[in-house]
Design a protein around this motif. Sequence first.
Motif, mmCIF file in Angstrom:
data_model
loop_
_atom_site.group_PDB
_atom_site.id
_atom_site.type_symbol
_atom_site.label_atom_id
_atom_site.label_comp_id
_atom_site.label_asym_id
_atom_site.label_seq_id
_atom_site.Cartn_x
_atom_site.Cartn_y
_atom_site.Cartn_z
ATOM 1 N N GLN A 17 -6.993 4.902 -3.558
ATOM 2 C CA GLN A 17 -7.634 4.638 -1.967
ATOM 3 C C GLN A 17 -6.350 4.590 -1.464
ATOM 4 O OE1 GLN A 17 -11.393 2.386 -3.656
ATOM 5 N NE2 GLN A 17 -9.509 0.928 -2.970
ATOM 6 N N GLN A 18 -6.452 5.165 -0.042
ATOM 7 C CA GLN A 18 -5.313 5.157 0.845
ATOM 8 C C GLN A 18 -5.490 4.460 2.113
ATOM 9 O OE1 GLN A 18 -2.299 6.164 0.333
ATOM 10 N NE2 GLN A 18 -2.137 7.901 -0.906
ATOM 11 N N ALA A 19 -4.523 3.871 2.549
ATOM 12 C CA ALA A 19 -4.576 2.873 3.856
ATOM 13 C C ALA A 19 -3.967 3.639 4.569
ATOM 14 C CB ALA A 19 -3.996 1.506 3.775
ATOM 15 N N GLU B 33 0.355 3.773 -5.368
ATOM 16 C CA GLU B 33 0.241 5.170 -5.797
ATOM 17 C C GLU B 33 0.805 5.154 -7.130
ATOM 18 O OE1 GLU B 33 -2.040 6.098 -3.870
ATOM 19 O OE2 GLU B 33 -1.051 4.652 -2.240
ATOM 20 N N ASP C 53 -5.566 -0.989 -1.100
ATOM 21 C CA ASP C 53 -4.698 0.093 -1.757
ATOM 22 C C ASP C 53 -3.491 -0.522 -2.020
ATOM 23 O OD1 ASP C 53 -2.962 2.054 -1.800
ATOM 24 O OD2 ASP C 53 -3.030 2.751 0.216
ATOM 25 N N PRO D 199 0.642 -1.083 0.190
ATOM 26 C CA PRO D 199 0.011 -0.205 -0.189
ATOM 27 C C PRO D 199 0.907 1.180 -0.051
ATOM 28 C CG PRO D 199 0.206 -0.771 2.233
ATOM 29 C CD PRO D 199 0.796 -1.717 1.309
ATOM 30 N N ASN D 200 2.216 1.004 0.392
ATOM 31 C CA ASN D 200 2.940 2.370 0.287
ATOM 32 C C ASN D 200 3.072 3.011 -0.835
ATOM 33 O OD1 ASN D 200 3.278 1.151 2.861
ATOM 34 N ND2 ASN D 200 5.307 0.103 2.287
ATOM 35 N N PRO D 201 3.320 4.752 -0.780
ATOM 36 C CA PRO D 201 3.159 5.282 0.352
ATOM 37 C C PRO D 201 1.972 5.729 0.794
ATOM 38 C CG PRO D 201 4.048 6.761 -1.536
ATOM 39 C CD PRO D 201 3.676 5.062 -2.162
ATOM 40 N N PRO D 202 1.689 6.160 1.827
ATOM 41 C CA PRO D 202 2.544 6.196 3.230
ATOM 42 C C PRO D 202 2.740 4.892 3.814
ATOM 43 C CG PRO D 202 0.352 6.936 3.772
ATOM 44 C CD PRO D 202 0.275 6.638 2.135
HETATM 45 CA CA LIG Z 1 -1.098 4.108 -0.190
#
Ligand SMILES: [Ca+2]
Length: 181
Positions: free
Chosen positions: A175-177, A143, A140, A108-111
């Motif tokens: 979508q961001q985790a 990116e 996620d 899922p990175n970043p973050p």
């Molecule tokens: Ca992410």
Amino acid sequence: MRTGIKVTGLFALTSGLFICLAWFFPGRMTGGGSVFMSNGGVVTSADMDSSGRVTHGFELHCSTEPPALPPTPNNLEINWGLPGDRHHFHLDVLMSADCFMDTSLNAPNPPDADFNTMIGVGTGDLDGKSGATIHFTLTDQGEPGVLDTAAYLITDAGGTVVLSVDTTRLTFGNQQAHNGN
Ligand SMILES: [Ca+2]
Ligand SMILES: [Ca+2]
């Protein structure tokens, strides 16, 4: 011998704690976008335009102390349908949301985040009428959000499926985790 038993017990206890911490930790996922039937998704709905476009936006918290409800706020809006005959799902209560790292998927990175997948269920309004239910899976996978996926199953108050979208990559959006609340 007694010492051995104690050590074994302590190990079992710490293993149990580790499993609990691994599954239930403060976290949330945010974002939104669109999925299209034409991007490999299977969309089942009574009313759908030719593109099969379904849009969504959300902020959802991971369950931390089941059976308690996840922390708030939780929002999820989904829109689909034909011009002049649009349908809308609005989440009222997030019942549960399991967050975990699916190692078969992308990171899922970043973050930095400790999960890439959220599987949840909630209740809400369908076209303004209460009693609808949603099951969803959101991921996620980095990116920008082109590898992120969404899947939904929405039923109305009578239990009829009104929207079913298999796991589909986003065409627009991200979508961001996030760790923590
Ligand atoms: Ca992410
Ligand atoms: Ca992403």
